[in-house]
Design an enzyme around this catalytic site. Sequence first.
Site, PDB file in Angstrom:
ATOM      1  CD  GLU A 124      -2.473   1.879   0.475  1.00 14.04           C
ATOM      2  OE1 GLU A 124      -3.267   1.168  -0.139  1.00 14.04           O
ATOM      3  OE2 GLU A 124      -2.306   3.093   0.241  1.00 14.04           O
ATOM      4  NE  ARG A 192     -14.151  -0.254 -10.904  1.00 15.10           N
ATOM      5  CZ  ARG A 192     -13.927  -1.420 -11.515  1.00 15.10           C
ATOM      6  NH1 ARG A 192     -13.084  -2.291 -11.000  1.00 15.10           N
ATOM      7  NH2 ARG A 192     -14.565  -1.730 -12.622  1.00 15.10           N
ATOM      8  CG  HIS A 364     -31.611  -8.120  24.888  1.00  8.18           C
ATOM      9  ND1 HIS A 364     -30.315  -7.686  24.954  1.00  8.18           N
ATOM     10  CD2 HIS A 364     -31.721  -9.180  25.730  1.00  8.18           C
ATOM     11  CE1 HIS A 364     -29.653  -8.439  25.814  1.00  8.18           C
ATOM     12  NE2 HIS A 364     -30.486  -9.357  26.308  1.00  8.18           N
TER      13      HIS A 364
HETATM   14  P1  NAD Z   1      -9.474   2.175  -3.533  1.00  7.34           P
HETATM   15  O1  NAD Z   1      -9.428   3.605  -3.889  1.00  7.34           O
HETATM   16  O2  NAD Z   1     -10.465   1.695  -2.543  1.00  7.34           O
HETATM   17  O3  NAD Z   1      -8.040   1.701  -3.011  1.00  7.34           O
HETATM   18  C1  NAD Z   1      -6.889   1.861  -3.770  1.00  7.34           C
HETATM   19  C2  NAD Z   1      -5.689   1.807  -2.839  1.00  7.34           C
HETATM   20  O4  NAD Z   1      -4.527   1.678  -3.614  1.00  7.34           O
HETATM   21  C3  NAD Z   1      -5.527   3.071  -2.000  1.00  7.34           C
HETATM   22  O5  NAD Z   1      -5.349   2.690  -0.657  1.00  7.34           O
HETATM   23  C4  NAD Z   1      -4.291   3.739  -2.598  1.00  7.34           C
HETATM   24  O6  NAD Z   1      -3.556   4.462  -1.630  1.00  7.34           O
HETATM   25  C5  NAD Z   1      -3.513   2.547  -3.106  1.00  7.34           C
HETATM   26  N1  NAD Z   1      -2.612   2.808  -4.238  1.00  7.34           N
HETATM   27  C6  NAD Z   1      -2.831   3.607  -5.318  1.00  7.34           C
HETATM   28  N2  NAD Z   1      -1.788   3.519  -6.165  1.00  7.34           N
HETATM   29  C7  NAD Z   1      -0.901   2.639  -5.623  1.00  7.34           C
HETATM   30  C8  NAD Z   1       0.350   2.115  -6.026  1.00  7.34           C
HETATM   31  N3  NAD Z   1       0.900   2.455  -7.201  1.00  7.34           N
HETATM   32  N4  NAD Z   1       0.989   1.238  -5.202  1.00  7.34           N
HETATM   33  C9  NAD Z   1       0.419   0.863  -4.022  1.00  7.34           C
HETATM   34  N5  NAD Z   1      -0.770   1.315  -3.595  1.00  7.34           N
HETATM   35  C10 NAD Z   1      -1.433   2.190  -4.386  1.00  7.34           C
HETATM   36  O7  NAD Z   1      -9.623   1.413  -4.949  1.00  7.34           O
HETATM   37  P2  NAD Z   1     -10.020  -0.105  -5.301  1.00  7.34           P
HETATM   38  O8  NAD Z   1      -9.821  -1.006  -4.144  1.00  7.34           O
HETATM   39  O9  NAD Z   1      -9.312  -0.393  -6.576  1.00  7.34           O
HETATM   40  O10 NAD Z   1     -11.564   0.014  -5.588  1.00  7.34           O
HETATM   41  C11 NAD Z   1     -12.032   0.969  -6.541  1.00  7.34           C
HETATM   42  C12 NAD Z   1     -13.366   1.536  -6.151  1.00  7.34           C
HETATM   43  O11 NAD Z   1     -14.360   0.553  -6.348  1.00  7.34           O
HETATM   44  C13 NAD Z   1     -13.443   1.925  -4.679  1.00  7.34           C
HETATM   45  O12 NAD Z   1     -12.991   3.240  -4.443  1.00  7.34           O
HETATM   46  C14 NAD Z   1     -14.909   1.785  -4.417  1.00  7.34           C
HETATM   47  O13 NAD Z   1     -15.537   2.993  -4.747  1.00  7.34           O
HETATM   48  C15 NAD Z   1     -15.369   0.695  -5.362  1.00  7.34           C
HETATM   49  N6  NAD Z   1     -15.560  -0.600  -4.673  1.00  7.34           N
HETATM   50  C16 NAD Z   1     -16.434  -0.665  -3.645  1.00  7.34           C
HETATM   51  C17 NAD Z   1     -16.629  -1.850  -2.995  1.00  7.34           C
HETATM   52  C18 NAD Z   1     -17.613  -1.916  -1.867  1.00  7.34           C
HETATM   53  O14 NAD Z   1     -18.500  -1.063  -1.810  1.00  7.34           O
HETATM   54  N7  NAD Z   1     -17.492  -2.849  -0.955  1.00  7.34           N
HETATM   55  C19 NAD Z   1     -15.933  -2.987  -3.358  1.00  7.34           C
HETATM   56  C20 NAD Z   1     -15.038  -2.891  -4.408  1.00  7.34           C
HETATM   57  C21 NAD Z   1     -14.866  -1.685  -5.055  1.00  7.34           C
END
Ligand code: NAD
Length: 389
Positions: A124, A192, A364
């Site tokens: 991360e 994304r 409860h």
């Molecule tokens: P995210 O934005 O949740 O997480 C991406 C992570 O990657 C961040 O912590 C960022 O700091 C890190 N990062 C970015 N570039 C990097 C690099 N080069 N090296 C290492 N770390 C890096 O994005 P995601 O997990 O790809 O999901 C995309 C979107 O899809 C989410 O923002 C969310 O909106 C949606 N999503 C939601 C759900 C849910 O509602 N449960 C589930 C899946 C996806």
Amino acid sequence: MDIDKLRNWKNGVIRRLATGVSGLLKGRDVDVFKARATFENSRTVRLQGADVARLKFKHAIIATGSRAKALPPSVLPPELAWDAAAALNLEQVPPRLLVVGGGYIGLELGQVYAALGSRVTVVEALDSLAPGIDPELSKPLIAALSKQFEAIHVNTSLKGGRKKGEGVEVEFDSGGKTQTAVFDRVLVSIGRRPNSDGLGLETTKARVDDKGFITVDAQRRTTDPRIFAIGDVACEPMLAHKASHEARVAVDAIAGKPSAFEPAAVPAVIYTDPEVAWCGLTEKEAVTLGLKVKVTRFPWAASGRAVAMSRTDGLTKLVFEEGTQRLLGMGIVGAHAGDLISEGVLALEMAAVAEDVASTIHPHPSTSETVMEAAEAMYGHAVHVAPAK
Ligand code: NAD
């Protein structure tokens, strides 16, 4: 684990839900064309792959979603990278899986593959997993993941990767120190981007901002009065339930009804185990806005239901405005937190104050009681927490 059985079950669930949606569309006389559409102007789309070449419309709603951001091919050979869709295919369980990005997708799917037997390493870029989430809520999740994952590297970036045998050898940079490791697959979950390109929007009056989101107003109308956009392609947060709500708003606007997208809160859930869910303002956001806040908590160790489920690894946290006692936000970490958070969203929509929540009878034993007791704590006591001396 029988991966074939698991995949068949998963595909069966998707088939059942997709068939259900097709049936609902049919029942409402919606014509469905399986084709690639591009705008020709503000009244017509061209279709590729269907018997019909073009469709004329009075109004259009764009809901093309988003796609995973990829790492540059110079950093990672694309054939060794998985995006979320590839990981969800459940074709194989890589013995060693590297997850790049510790956000929603990285943690959810990383935990799935760890449960299936992969040795999972997460890299991360920022200083914590699930960055941006209230650290009090992410703490129990990170504690669980620390046991399930082989390694977690924060403040770390991927410098490069090359094919090595059937796998990939990667180098990462952690605070100036370079490490090398070999993995069988790499899941790239670094965010994304909206699917607004290739739609022919330049032939319409709709515009796209510098991040690729289609510019929309409160009714989700683009700068072209006939065209609307909803979901990931329109704006953050990229969440399915936000998209469905925007769809209702856009359809009402097209039908000439008064409508606007102005929710009091959009809930968010990380579907890990434990789940993390929140809505409204976090403590930090409220303080940044200059609000005077009072924060109350109810630890799940004091919940009879959580004890009976052996799931005391939870916390319910409420953020109130000090003077008005109005609820500003709710955060929950624990089993099924994603189901419990709706109460917080309703409370925010109804502008509830602490007493509204505290004096609402909850069943409860249930973990939902933790919300009521956390609200009671606003008055200095929650029944099931020992009072301060
Ligand atoms: P995210 O934005 O949740 O997480 C991406 C992570 O990657 C961040 O912590 C960022 O700091 C890190 N990062 C970015 N570039 C990097 C690099 N080069 N090296 C290492 N770390 C890096 O994005 P995601 O997990 O790809 O999901 C995309 C979107 O899809 C989410 O923002 C969310 O909106 C949606 N999503 C939601 C759900 C849910 O509602 N449960 C589930 C899946 C996806």
